[in-house]
Design an enzyme around this catalytic site. Structure first.
Site, PDB file in Angstrom:
ATOM      1  N   GLU A  26       5.716 -12.179   9.536  1.00  0.00           N
ATOM      2  CA  GLU A  26       4.268 -12.039   9.734  1.00  0.00           C
ATOM      3  C   GLU A  26       3.775 -12.988  10.837  1.00  0.00           C
ATOM      4  O   GLU A  26       2.889 -12.642  11.618  1.00  0.00           O
ATOM      5  CB  GLU A  26       3.540 -12.299   8.404  1.00  0.00           C
ATOM      6  N   GLU A  56       4.777 -11.530  14.045  1.00  0.00           N
ATOM      7  CA  GLU A  56       3.927 -10.362  14.328  1.00  0.00           C
ATOM      8  C   GLU A  56       2.585 -10.821  14.905  1.00  0.00           C
ATOM      9  O   GLU A  56       2.071 -10.245  15.870  1.00  0.00           O
ATOM     10  CB  GLU A  56       3.707  -9.551  13.031  1.00  0.00           C
ATOM     11  N   CYS A  73       0.127  -9.200   1.656  1.00  0.00           N
ATOM     12  CA  CYS A  73       0.938  -9.600   0.494  1.00  0.00           C
ATOM     13  C   CYS A  73       0.339  -9.191  -0.846  1.00  0.00           C
ATOM     14  O   CYS A  73       1.030  -9.221  -1.857  1.00  0.00           O
ATOM     15  CB  CYS A  73       1.132 -11.111   0.483  1.00  0.00           C
ATOM     16  N   SER A 103      -1.100  -6.272   8.716  1.00  0.00           N
ATOM     17  CA  SER A 103       0.288  -6.585   9.088  1.00  0.00           C
ATOM     18  C   SER A 103       1.207  -5.521   8.494  1.00  0.00           C
ATOM     19  O   SER A 103       1.005  -5.072   7.365  1.00  0.00           O
ATOM     20  CB  SER A 103       0.645  -7.964   8.530  1.00  0.00           C
ATOM     21  N   LYS A 124       1.476  -5.338  -8.717  1.00  0.00           N
ATOM     22  CA  LYS A 124       2.859  -5.334  -8.217  1.00  0.00           C
ATOM     23  C   LYS A 124       3.652  -4.186  -8.826  1.00  0.00           C
ATOM     24  O   LYS A 124       4.609  -3.696  -8.225  1.00  0.00           O
ATOM     25  CB  LYS A 124       3.534  -6.665  -8.533  1.00  0.00           C
ATOM     26  N   GLU A 138       2.769  -1.375  -6.689  1.00  0.00           N
ATOM     27  CA  GLU A 138       3.399  -1.536  -5.373  1.00  0.00           C
ATOM     28  C   GLU A 138       4.872  -1.109  -5.423  1.00  0.00           C
ATOM     29  O   GLU A 138       5.350  -0.359  -4.562  1.00  0.00           O
ATOM     30  CB  GLU A 138       3.298  -2.998  -4.936  1.00  0.00           C
ATOM     31  N   GLU A 155       7.335   4.950  -0.741  1.00  0.00           N
ATOM     32  CA  GLU A 155       8.047   4.475   0.458  1.00  0.00           C
ATOM     33  C   GLU A 155       8.877   3.213   0.199  1.00  0.00           C
ATOM     34  O   GLU A 155       9.604   2.765   1.094  1.00  0.00           O
ATOM     35  CB  GLU A 155       7.054   4.242   1.607  1.00  0.00           C
ATOM     36  N   CYS A 209      -2.965 -15.596  -6.283  1.00  0.00           N
ATOM     37  CA  CYS A 209      -2.039 -15.088  -7.315  1.00  0.00           C
ATOM     38  C   CYS A 209      -2.102 -15.878  -8.616  1.00  0.00           C
ATOM     39  O   CYS A 209      -1.821 -15.341  -9.677  1.00  0.00           O
ATOM     40  CB  CYS A 209      -0.618 -15.100  -6.795  1.00  0.00           C
TER      41      CYS A 209
END
Ligand code: SF4
Ligand code: SF4
Ligand code: SF4
Ligand code: FES
Length: 589
Positions: free
Chosen positions: A286, A289, A306, A326, A365, A368, A373, A519
């Site tokens: 990141e 990037e 994230c 990102s 999560k 996710e 994908e 988190c």
């Protein structure tokens, strides 16, 4: 502001105008019980006082009816009685009415032991249920991979609506029906998965009963551990390092990293890895990037990626801003495919046999990991028998239950180390667990990569703490890099509206965490997760960062090793295959 003097249970008390009876009583040392009231829903300025349960009723001289103390302001000369026989009887009756149509299967209920309805019944000495209503008979909604709704246990306190609508501005829930038929449900009566719900779980944190809970996947993990063919590895997220101990009587914010590793080894996992390792990997990707976007006129500001609740939020509500996000996967989703490629190769294990479990603070999560994908290892090996990069996500609460099921005396465990290859994490990775942490970690690396100089001061205090939106800037070789940090989706929405209006063009990087505090306040963390808990957990995160020998991601020797041996360079071909992703515009603008 003028002061008001009133009498509560015979005591005179003076408080500022606008204070509620509940707060005035607190000042007088009188405790009034509450159930639906929440002083701070995730952030200090969001309170929930709709007065739905009437457990906090009191008698006010001159008023015919009882008043709910949690949302009634004091008046000059008011005379309040909080514990007369009539008041006590009214509170009990209100609770009995709530219980009259409730499915009272407490021993097998997911909230058994941490249920606020149970606790208040014990506190108020409720010993019978006189009104007998028909039991509610709503279907259970387990359409979401993250959250299960059991409307039969809903007491219509509406805390979840405040969390979803005011704190998160998602507004996926609604109050439906009247009287005994009233219930809170997803908007339009749809299954939760078909709404704009982002799976953040903030509703589950505030729900006083088992009407909204995380989905329990513990049995899948027990089965995998028992399967001799499977090589079961587990990763633990940064925020879990300072939260799991709460459930075992340790002070909030205690660093239990070594004990958690020991517990996971006793549960039977074949290897215990640290998501801090892949948080360091995320910073490499990141950070590079960001540097690439700044140097090459890419889309700025760059947004962090994230927090999966935040990703679903931008896909739903700001799909036009997706190019800002990102392309880096989250640390959880970086460790999964690396376990099934690099680690599999190094250990000579068939990647089909590797089963990856995550321990996460976060209900989103689960969502996710289930995204279609997220099967990069399968594509890498061109092998459909490798299905998910991460097979099962457990929240902190689920791991706590597994530790209890196994009869492990957590507080007495010795500290044990993570396993090598993906077990080393730096202080930069540790602070991912708190709001502002990803930003600070990225700056620690980006500064040194861009300038080639050692960062003079490692701590970016300006992006720390519970303020909704924070900002900082740092000079890198003559370029002033400007950053913003927001936590809670309500705060994210404020920033996104400005980005959309073109007002934040001179900013480079924006960190968003869907949950208040980051988190450590995730929807899968131990309950209660109050603002105080969030603040103490944050302290624990920074204390652990200070304790660690290596505090910058690019200095992690295991990260240096994976680039040397496998990935070759940040943003390279393999990185793109395994560590980067794309997003899906979903909702309305
Ligand atoms: S929600 Fe609470 S009161 Fe209701 S069944 Fe579960 S534990 Fe019992
Ligand atoms: S999980 Fe989050 S977005 Fe979904 S209903 Fe609950 S609070 Fe709202
Ligand atoms: S789902 Fe939970 S938080 Fe929401 S109204 Fe029902 S009991 Fe209250
Ligand atoms: S706590 Fe006051 S009405 Fe529920």
């Amino acid at each position: 502001m003028a002061n008001v003097t009133l009498t509560i249970d015979g005591q005179k008390v003076t408080v500022p105008e606008g204070t509620t009876i509940l707060k005035a009583a607190e000042k007088a040392g009188v405790k009034i019980p509450t159930l639906c009231f929440l002083e701070h829903v995730g952030l200090r300025h969001i309170k929930h006082d709709v007065g739905a349960c009437r457990v906090c009723v009191v008698e006010v001289e001159g008023k015919k009816d009882f008043v709910s103390s949690c949302n009634t302001p004091v008046e000059e000369g008011m005379v309040v009685r909080t514990h007369t026989p009539k008041v006590i009887a009214a509170r009990k009756l209100n609770l009995e009415m709530m219980l009259s149509d409730h499915h009272l299967d407490c021993p097998t209920c997911p909230k058994n032991g941490i249920c606020e309805l149970q606790a208040i019944c014990a506190e108020l000495n409720v010993r019978q249920i006189r009104p007998q209503g028909e039991k509610k008979d709503f279907p259970i909604d387990d359409s979401s991979p993250s959250i299960v709704r059991n409307p039969n246990k809903c007491i219509v306190c509406q805390r979840c609506i405040t969390a979803c609508k005011v704190l998160q501005t998602v507004d996926a829930l609604e109050l439906y029906g009247n009287g005994f038929d009233a219930v809170v449900r997803p908007k339009g009566g749809l299954p939760l998965i078909e709404t704009q719900c982002v799976a953040c779980g903030q509703c589950a944190l505030v729900c006083p009963t088992a009407a909204i809970v995380e989905k329990d996947d513990t049995w899948k993990v027990w089965e995998a551990i028992a399967d001799p063919k499977k090589h079961v590895v587990v990763q633990t997220a940064p925020a879990t390092h300072v939260t799991i101990g709460e459930a075992f009587g340790l002070p909030v914010g205690t660093d239990i990293t070594g004990k958690m590793v020991a517990a996971l080894k006793r549960l039977g996992f074949d290897a215990v890895f640290d998501t801090n390792w892949s948080a360091d990997l995320t910073i490499m990707e990141e950070g590079y990037e960001l540097i690439h976007r700044i140097k090459n006129g890419g889309v700025l500001p760059q947004f962090t990626s994230c927090s999966p609740g935040w990703i679903k939020f931008i896909e739903e509500f700001y799909p036009d801003l997706i190019p800002h996000v990102s392309t880096c996967k989250s640390p959880q989703q970086m460790l999964g495919p690396i376990a099934k490629t690099y680690y599999a190769e190094k250990k000579g294990i068939n990647p089909e046999d590797i089963f990856v479990v995550s321990v996460m603070p976060c209900t989103a999560k689960k969502y996710e990991a289930a995204r279609p994908e997220m099967n990069a290892a399968s594509k890498y090996w061109n092998n459909p028998n490798i299905t998910r990069d991460v097979d099962v996500v457990l929240t902190s609460r689920e791991l706590i239950r597994m530790i209890r099921e196994a009869g492990i005396d957590f507080a007495s465990l010795p500290d044990e180390p993570y396993d090598p290859i993906m077990g080393e994490g730096t202080g930069a990775a540790q602070i991912f667990g708190a709001t502002g942490g990803v930003m600070e970690a990225a700056l620690r690396t980006a500064y040194e990569v861009v300038t080639g100089k050692t960062l003079p001061k490692l701590d970016f205090e300006d992006v720390r703490g519970m303020k909704d939106i924070k900002e900082a800037s740092v000079n890198m070789n003559g370029v002033t890099v400007k950053v913003l940090v927001a936590h809670s989706l309500g705060a994210a929405r404020q920033l996104m509206d400005k980005v959309r209006a073109g007002e934040l063009k001179d900013y480079h990087f924006i960190e968003i965490m869907a949950c208040p505090g980051g988190c450590i306040g995730g929807g899968g963390q131990p309950i209660p997760t109050t603002v105080e808990e969030r603040e103490n957990r944050i302290k624990g995160i920074y204390e652990r960062d200070k304790k660690l020998k290596i505090r910058k991601s690019h200095e992690n020797p295991e990260i240096q090793a994976i680039y040397r041996e496998f990935l070759k360079e940040p943003l390279g071909h393999k990185s793109h295959q395994l560590l980067h992703t794309h997003y899906t515009p979903r909702g309305k603008k």
